[in-house]
Design an enzyme around this catalytic site. Structure first.
Site, PDB file in Angstrom:
ATOM      1  N   GLN A 498       6.753  -1.654  -5.581  1.00  0.00           N
ATOM      2  CA  GLN A 498       5.808  -2.859  -5.160  1.00  0.00           C
ATOM      3  C   GLN A 498       5.782  -2.693  -3.647  1.00  0.00           C
ATOM      4  O   GLN A 498       6.479  -2.716  -2.977  1.00  0.00           O
ATOM      5  CB  GLN A 498       6.771  -4.012  -5.383  1.00  0.00           C
ATOM      6  CG  GLN A 498       6.094  -5.408  -5.078  1.00  0.00           C
ATOM      7  CD  GLN A 498       5.297  -5.699  -6.567  1.00  0.00           C
ATOM      8  OE1 GLN A 498       5.524  -5.298  -7.525  1.00  0.00           O
ATOM      9  NE2 GLN A 498       4.156  -6.421  -6.202  1.00  0.00           N
ATOM     10  N   PHE A 501       1.056  -4.598  -0.846  1.00  0.00           N
ATOM     11  CA  PHE A 501      -0.299  -5.189  -1.195  1.00  0.00           C
ATOM     12  C   PHE A 501      -0.559  -5.277  -2.630  1.00  0.00           C
ATOM     13  O   PHE A 501      -1.758  -5.336  -3.150  1.00  0.00           O
ATOM     14  CB  PHE A 501      -1.503  -4.494  -0.594  1.00  0.00           C
ATOM     15  CG  PHE A 501      -1.474  -4.366   1.195  1.00  0.00           C
ATOM     16  CD1 PHE A 501      -1.666  -5.674   1.560  1.00  0.00           C
ATOM     17  CD2 PHE A 501      -1.023  -3.259   1.464  1.00  0.00           C
ATOM     18  CE1 PHE A 501      -1.349  -5.662   2.887  1.00  0.00           C
ATOM     19  CE2 PHE A 501      -0.747  -3.199   3.018  1.00  0.00           C
ATOM     20  CZ  PHE A 501      -0.954  -4.636   3.691  1.00  0.00           C
ATOM     21  N   VAL A 504       2.442  -0.299  -7.494  1.00  0.00           N
ATOM     22  CA  VAL A 504       1.906   0.806  -7.717  1.00  0.00           C
ATOM     23  C   VAL A 504       2.185   1.157  -9.250  1.00  0.00           C
ATOM     24  O   VAL A 504       3.199   1.003  -9.552  1.00  0.00           O
ATOM     25  CB  VAL A 504       2.295   1.792  -6.709  1.00  0.00           C
ATOM     26  CG1 VAL A 504       1.721   3.242  -7.134  1.00  0.00           C
ATOM     27  CG2 VAL A 504       1.894   1.404  -5.282  1.00  0.00           C
ATOM     28  N   ASP A 615       0.116   4.868  10.869  1.00  0.00           N
ATOM     29  CA  ASP A 615       1.409   4.302   9.961  1.00  0.00           C
ATOM     30  C   ASP A 615       2.298   5.428   9.549  1.00  0.00           C
ATOM     31  O   ASP A 615       2.566   5.201   8.165  1.00  0.00           O
ATOM     32  CB  ASP A 615       0.731   3.381   9.029  1.00  0.00           C
ATOM     33  CG  ASP A 615       1.940   2.428   8.467  1.00  0.00           C
ATOM     34  OD1 ASP A 615       2.956   2.279   9.393  1.00  0.00           O
ATOM     35  OD2 ASP A 615       1.672   1.834   7.445  1.00  0.00           O
TER      36      ASP A 615
END
Ligand SMILES: *[C@@H]1O[C@H](CO)[C@@H](O)[C@H](O)[C@H]1NC(C)=O
Ligand SMILES: *[C@@H]1O[C@H](CO)[C@@H](O)[C@H](O)[C@H]1NC(C)=O
Ligand SMILES: *[C@@H]1O[C@H](CO)[C@@H](O)[C@H](O)[C@H]1NC(C)=O
Ligand SMILES: *[C@@H]1O[C@H](CO)[C@@H](O)[C@H](O)[C@H]1NC(C)=O
Ligand SMILES: *[C@@H]1O[C@H](CO)[C@@H](O)[C@H](O)[C@H]1NC(C)=O
Ligand SMILES: *[C@@H]1O[C@H](CO)[C@@H](O)[C@H](O)[C@H]1NC(C)=O
Length: 807
Positions: A498, A501, A504, A615
Site C-alpha cells: 500500500q 498514493f 500496488v 527520493d
C-alpha cells in the site's frame, strides 16, 4: 542478542585441577578447570533458581553459559552437594544426607584406578589413566548432551547398540530437565537431521550430500565451520569442528524449539548469533504439504510441482488456500513403462524417511531402478561431489521441499509420460510465443523508427515554420480490461503493498508475464502532474539498475503504471528486519550498494537526460530474483538541462532522513542532494538501521551522527549490522563507510559526484577524510512529526511525498 541463559551462584574458591581420582571429590563451591582454561565444571544454579546442579560452562566467558548439566532431572536443594568418582569409575552426586542424587552408568568393566577429567573440548570423561588411546573413554559427557551441541560432539545413532545421542532442550530457562524439543538423526531411510517436538518433526535439516546438509543452500565453502556426516551400517552421526579451534562456538536448542548457532565475540564480550533455524515459514516441516515446493521469496510461498495441482481449491485464489493437503497428480502414473522423469533444479531435497540409497549405483541405473518399483516417485544423486554419483530413491509422497533462489540440488520427479509431454509442449509453446513476440517487436521497432524519422523530419519542418509539437508519451498504453484481468479484477489477494498514493497489485498477463500495477487512487496526493512526470521520464530511461516501466493505463480519472514485477520486494523489507537481514550477507550488500551507485550514476551523467531522483530511499530500491537492486519511483524526479547544476523549489518533497540540508532548508536540489541520500542509504545498508528514528542512549544523534562519532572515535566497524556477525571484509567495510561519510558531508561542494563515488567504491586509492556530516542530530531537522511520512512503515511499493509548505 545474547541469550543470557544462566546466572551462576558459586563462590570463587577454585581448585585449579582438571582431574579427580577415587577418594577425591568436588564440593559445592569448588571447580575443575580444563588444561588450557576453556571450560570449568562445578555446582551452579540456573537463572533465578536456588537449586544446585553440576554443570560445565566456559571459564573465559563472563556471562555464564552452561553447556552441559549432569543431574538434569534431580537437583540438590542446598549447597551440601558433592561430586565424586568411585573405584569402578562411576561418578555420583550426593546430597548432605549422603543420598545419591545422580550417578553415571558405566556398562563396561572399568580399570582399577579410573580418573575423571575435564578436557579442553568441554568433554568430561572417565578413563583408565594407563590407556594410551586418547579416545577410549569408560564414560563421557559428550554421550549425554543437553541443550548444547559443541564442536567435536557427535549426534547420531549406533545401529548396533541402538544408542541415540541427541540434543534436548531444557524445560525452561531455569529448569535443565529435558524439555519438549530434541535435535537428532532420524535413521529411517537415508539418515537426516531433524528437530522434533515430542514425537513429531517440526523442522528438517535434511540429509547429507557429501558436502553439506541439504536443508540449506550452500554455494561456497564455509570459512568458519567444518561439518562432517558419517554413515555406514553400524552408525550414523553428524558433527562439526571449528576451522580455528580458538574460536568458541555452540549450537543451542532453546526451550521453544529454535536452534541458534553463535560465536563468542571476545571484543564485544557477547555471544553473536550467526544462524537461526525457522527463520521463515519454509523451514517449518511439511509447510506446503506433499508434492509442493516452498519458496521464501515468493508470495504465496507454496507452489505445486510441475505436473501436480491443488486438490479442491479454486486456482488463482492462492493466498487464502489451506495447503495442508498439498497437491495431487494431474495424471496418474501408469507404472507399466508409461512414466518418465522431469528434472527440477535448485531444491532442498524431500524428506528421506521413505527412501533408499546406494552410493555405487549411477544416475542412469538409478532411473531404471525407480521405474521398476511403482511406489518410487523420484530420484537424485546421493553425493554431489565430482559431478555427482550414487543413487537416492524416494517412495510414496514427496514432502518438505524448498525451492532456493540459489544453490540447491537436482531432483528427478516421476510423471506420466503424457503429462510430461504436455509440460514440455507448453514450454515449447512459450518458446514459440517468445519467438513470435521477438519477430513482432522487430517489425514494430522498425516501423516505429521509420515513423519516428518521419515525425522528426516533419517536426523540424514545423519548427521551421515557428510551431512547437507536443511531447508525446513514448510508452505503450494498456487496455483497462487487460490490467483488470491480469490482477484478478484488482483482487485484494493481489495487493503487494500500500503506497502513499494507492495500492500496488501483482498481475499476470495472459502470456505469463508478471507485472506490478501501481494504481493511483482517485483522491491520492499524486496528481496528474507527477504521474505524467514519472511516465515521461522513466519511459526514456533504460538501465539494468532502474525498474522497467512497461506502460501505463488511463481510464477516465483512473491512472495506472505498469512495471516489471520484482519478486523480492524492496530493500527496506530486508535490511530493517531482524530475520530477513540475515539473508543479506556482505557480498550481497556490496552488490546492492554497487548497483544503486550505477543506477544513480546513469541518472546523473549517462542517460540522455540529466535526472535528479529526489527520493532515493530504501523502500524505493526494489530487488529482483538475484537481489539485484533497481531504483524505482520517479514521481518526484526532475530533469535538468545539460549545463544546469542546481534548481530551487518552493515545494520540498522527499523523505525525512534522506534529505540533504540545503534541500530540506532552502529547497535547493542538485545531483549532490541525491549523493547525500545515497550516502544515507549506504549507511543504512551497512548498519541495518534507519537513519530516521535511530536512537542511542548515549547521544541524540541520528544514524549519520552515530556513524560520524564512531568514525572519529576510530571504531567505525561497530556500525556493522550484527546480522552479519563477523562475516565481512573489514577493508571493504571501511571503504564503504568512508565513501558514505563523504557523501553526507554538510556542504554539497565537498560531496563527491557519482562517478567519483563509484571509482572510490571499486578502487583501492587512498580516500580523503570526510568532514562533519549534515543533519547529524535528529532534532536539528526543521520539521516536526506533524507532517508525517505516509505509510513508511509498512508499504512495499510505496511512493512518499512529504511536502513542506513554503516558509
Ligand atoms: C538426599 O537425596 C535422597 C535421595 O535422592 C533423598 O531421599 C533425600 O531426601 C535427600 N536429602 C536432602 C536433605 O535433600
Ligand atoms: C544403567 O543402565 C542399565 C541398563 O541400561 C539400567 O537398567 C539401569 O537402570 C541404569 N542405571 C542408572 C543408575 O541409570
Ligand atoms: C599403570 O601403570 C603404572 C606404571 O606402569 C603402574 O604402576 C600402575 O599400577 C598401573 N595402574 C593400573 C591401574 O593399571
Ligand atoms: C504430535 O502430533 C499429533 C498429531 O498431529 C498431535 O496430536 C500431538 O499433540 C503432537 N505432539 C506434540 C508433542 O506436539
Ligand atoms: C584464531 O582465532 C584467534 C582468536 O580469534 C586469532 O587470534 C587467531 O589468529 C586465529 N588463528 C587463525 C589461524 O586464524
Ligand atoms: C517397492 O519399494 C518399496 C519400498 O522400498 C518396497 O516395500 C516394495 O516391496 C517395492 N515393491 C516392489 C514391487 O519391488
Amino acid at each position: 542478542m545474547v541469550l543470557l541463559l544462566c546466572l551462576f551462584f558459586f563462590t570463587t574458591r577454585t581448585l585449579a585441577l582438571n582431574t579427580i581420582s577415587p577418594g577425591q571429590s568436588i564440593k559445592d563451591g569448588q571447580t575443575l578447570v580444563s588444561a588450557s582454561g576453556s571450560f570449568e565444571l562445578g555446582f551452579f544454579s540456573p537463572g533465578n533458581s536456588k537449586s544446585r546442579y553440576v554443570g560445565i560452562w566456559y571459564q573465559k566467558v563472563s556471562t555464564g553459559t552452561a553447556v552441559w548439566v549432569a543431574n538434569r532431572e534431580a537437583s540438590v536443594s542446598d549447597a551440601s552437594g558433592v561430586l565424586s568418582i568411585n573405584d569402578k569409575g562411576i561418578l555420583s552426586i550426593m546430597n548432605g544426607t549422603k543420598g545419591i542424587v545422580w550417578s553415571s552408568n558405566t556398562s563396561r568393566n572399568s580399570a582399577e584406578e579410573p580418573i575423571a577429567r575435564l578436557l579442553d573440548s568441554g568433554n568430561f570423561v572417565v578413563k583408565d589413566p594407563n590407556d594410551s588411546d586418547p579416545e577410549n573413554f569408560l564414560w563421557q559427557s559428550f554421550d549425554y548432551p543437553c541443550d548444547t551441541f559443541l564442536p567435536g560432539m557427535k549426534i547420531g545413532i549406533n545401529f548396533v547398540t541402538g544408542f541415540d545421542r541427541h540434543i534436548s532442550s531444557w524445560k525452561s530457562m531455569e529448569d535443565p530437565a529435558p524439555g519438549l524439543y530434541s535435535m537428532r538423526i532420524d535413521p529411517r531411510g537415508l539418515p537426516q537431521l531433524v528437530i522434533k517436538k515430542g514425537p513429531n518433526i517440526t523442522s528438517r535439516g535434511g540429509s547429507w550430500n557429501g558436502r553439506y546438509i541439504t536443508g540449506r543452500p550452500q554455494p561456497t565453502v564455509n570459512p568458519v565451520y567444518l561439518y562432517e556426516f558419517f554413515w555406514n551400517k553400524n552408525e550414523a552421526y553428524y558433527k562439526y569442528e571449528m576451522r580455528n579451534s580458538s574460536i568458541f562456538s555452540r549450537y543451542l536448542l532453546n526451550p521453544v524449539g529454535l536452534t541458534q548457532r553463535s560465536i563468542w565475540n571476545e571484543r564485544k564480550n557477547e555471544w553473536e548469533v550467526d544462524s537461526t533455524s525457522q527463520a521463515d515459514q519454509c523451514s517449518i516441516y511439511d509447510y506446503c504439504g506433499s508434492y509442493a515446493t516452498c519458496s521464501t521469496n515468493e508470495f504465496p510461498p507454496c507452489k505445486c510441482l510441475e505436473g501436480f495441482m491443488q486438490g479442491s481449491a479454486s486456482p488463482g485464489d492462492l493466498s487464502s488456500v489451506d495447503w495442508s493437503n498439498g497437491c495431487t497428480r494431474r495424471r496418474p502414473l501408469t507404472c507399466d513403462g508409461g512414466d518418465s522423469f522431469l528434472k527440477q533444479t535448485g531444491l532442498k531435497l524431500p524428506d528421506t524417511s521413505k527412501s533408499w540409497a546406494d552410493i555405487s549405483v549411477d544416475l542412469k541405473e538409478c532411473e531404471k531402478l525407480c521405474l521398476r518399483n511403482c511406489s518410487c516417485t523420484a530420484y537424485a544423486n546421493l553425493d554431489i561431489r565430482e559431478g555427482g554419483h550414487g543413487c537416492l530413491l524416494w517412495f510414496l509422497d514427496l514432502i518438505d521441499i524448498t525451492e532456493f533462489s540459489k544453490g540447491g540440488q537436482d531432483l528427478y520427479i516421476r510423471l506420466a509420460t503424457s503429462d510430461l509431454e504436455h509440460i514440455q509442449s507448453k514450454g515449447k509453446l512459450k518458446e514459440k510465443q517468445k519467438a513470435t513476440i521477438i519477430a513482432i517487436s522487430v517489425i514494430i521497432t522498425c516501423g516505429m523508427m521509420i515513423l519516428a524519422l518521419w515525425l522528426y523530419v516533419r517536426k523540424k519542418k514545423l519548427r521551421k515554420t515557428g510551431e512547437h509539437g507536443k511531447e508525446d508519451l513514448e510508452l505503450p498504453v494498456f487496455d483497462f480490461a487487460i490490467i483488470a484481468t491480469a490482477t484478478n479484477n484488482f483482487s485484494s489477494n493481489n495487493i503487494l503493498g500500500q503506497g502513499g498514493f494507492g495500492p500496488v497489485y501483482k498481475g499476470t498477463l495472459i502470456e505469463g508475464q508478471e507485472i506490478a500495477v501501481k494504481r493511483l487512487s482517485k483522491n491520492s496526493g499524486q496528481g496528474l502532474e507527477e504521474f505524467k512526470n514519472e511516465v515521461t521520464l522513466i519511459s526514456k530511461l533504460q538501465h539494468r539498475n532502474l525498474v522497467k516501466l512497461f506502460g501505463c493505463c488511463i481510464r477516465r480519472d483512473e491512472k495506472m503504471l505498469i512495471y516489471e514485477y520484482m519478486p523480492n520486494k524492496s530493500l527496506d523489507y530486508f535490511i530493517f528486519d531482524q530475520t530477513r537481514s540475515k539473508l543479506l550477507d556482505w557480498r550481497i550488500r556490496m552488490h546492492i550498494v554497487d548497483g544503486i551507485a550505477r543506477g544513480v550514476l546513469y541518472l546523473h551523467h549517462d542517460s540522455r537526460l540529466r535526472i535528479i531522483h529526489r527520493d532515493l530511499k530504501a523502500s524505493n530500491i526494489l530487488l529482483d530474483n538475484n537481489m539485484k537492486p533497481k531504483i524505482s519511483d520517479f514521481g518526484l524526479a526532475r530533469k535538468f538541462g545539460v549545463d544546469q547544476t542546481q534548481a530551487k523549489t518552493r515545494r520540498v518533497v522527499g523523505t525525512y532522513g534522506y534529505m540533504s540540508p540545503e534541500y530540506a532548508l532552502d529547497g535547493i536540489f542538485s545531483t549532490k542532494s541525491d549523493v547525500f541520500s545515497f550516502g544515507v542509504l549506504v549507511l543504512e545498508i551497512l548498519s541495518g538501521k534507519k537513519n530516521r528514528g535511530f536512537s542511542r542512549p548515549e547521544h541524540d544523534h541520528n544514524l549519520l551522527g552515530h556513524a560520524w562519532t564512531l568514525w572519529i572515535g576510530k571504531r567505525p566497524l561497530e556500525l556493522i549490522d550484527t546480522a552479519l556477525s563477523d562475516l565481512y571484509n573489514a577493508t571493504e567495510v571501511l571503504r564503504c563507510i568512508n565513501v558514505a561519510l563523504l557523501c553526507v558531508q554538510q556542504s554539497p561542494l565537498d560531496r563527491p559526484n557519482m562517478s567519483l563515488v563509484l571509482l572510490m567504491l571499486c578502487g583501492d586509492s587512498v580516500l580523503p577524510q570526510p568532514k562533519q556530516p549534515g543533519f547529524f542530530i535528529e532534532r536539528n531537522l526543521p520539521m516536526t512529526d506533524s507532517i508525517s511520512e505516509i505509510n513508511e512503515m509498512f508499504s512495499i511499493y510505496e511512493s512518499t511525498i512529504t511536502s513542506l509548505e513554503p516558509r
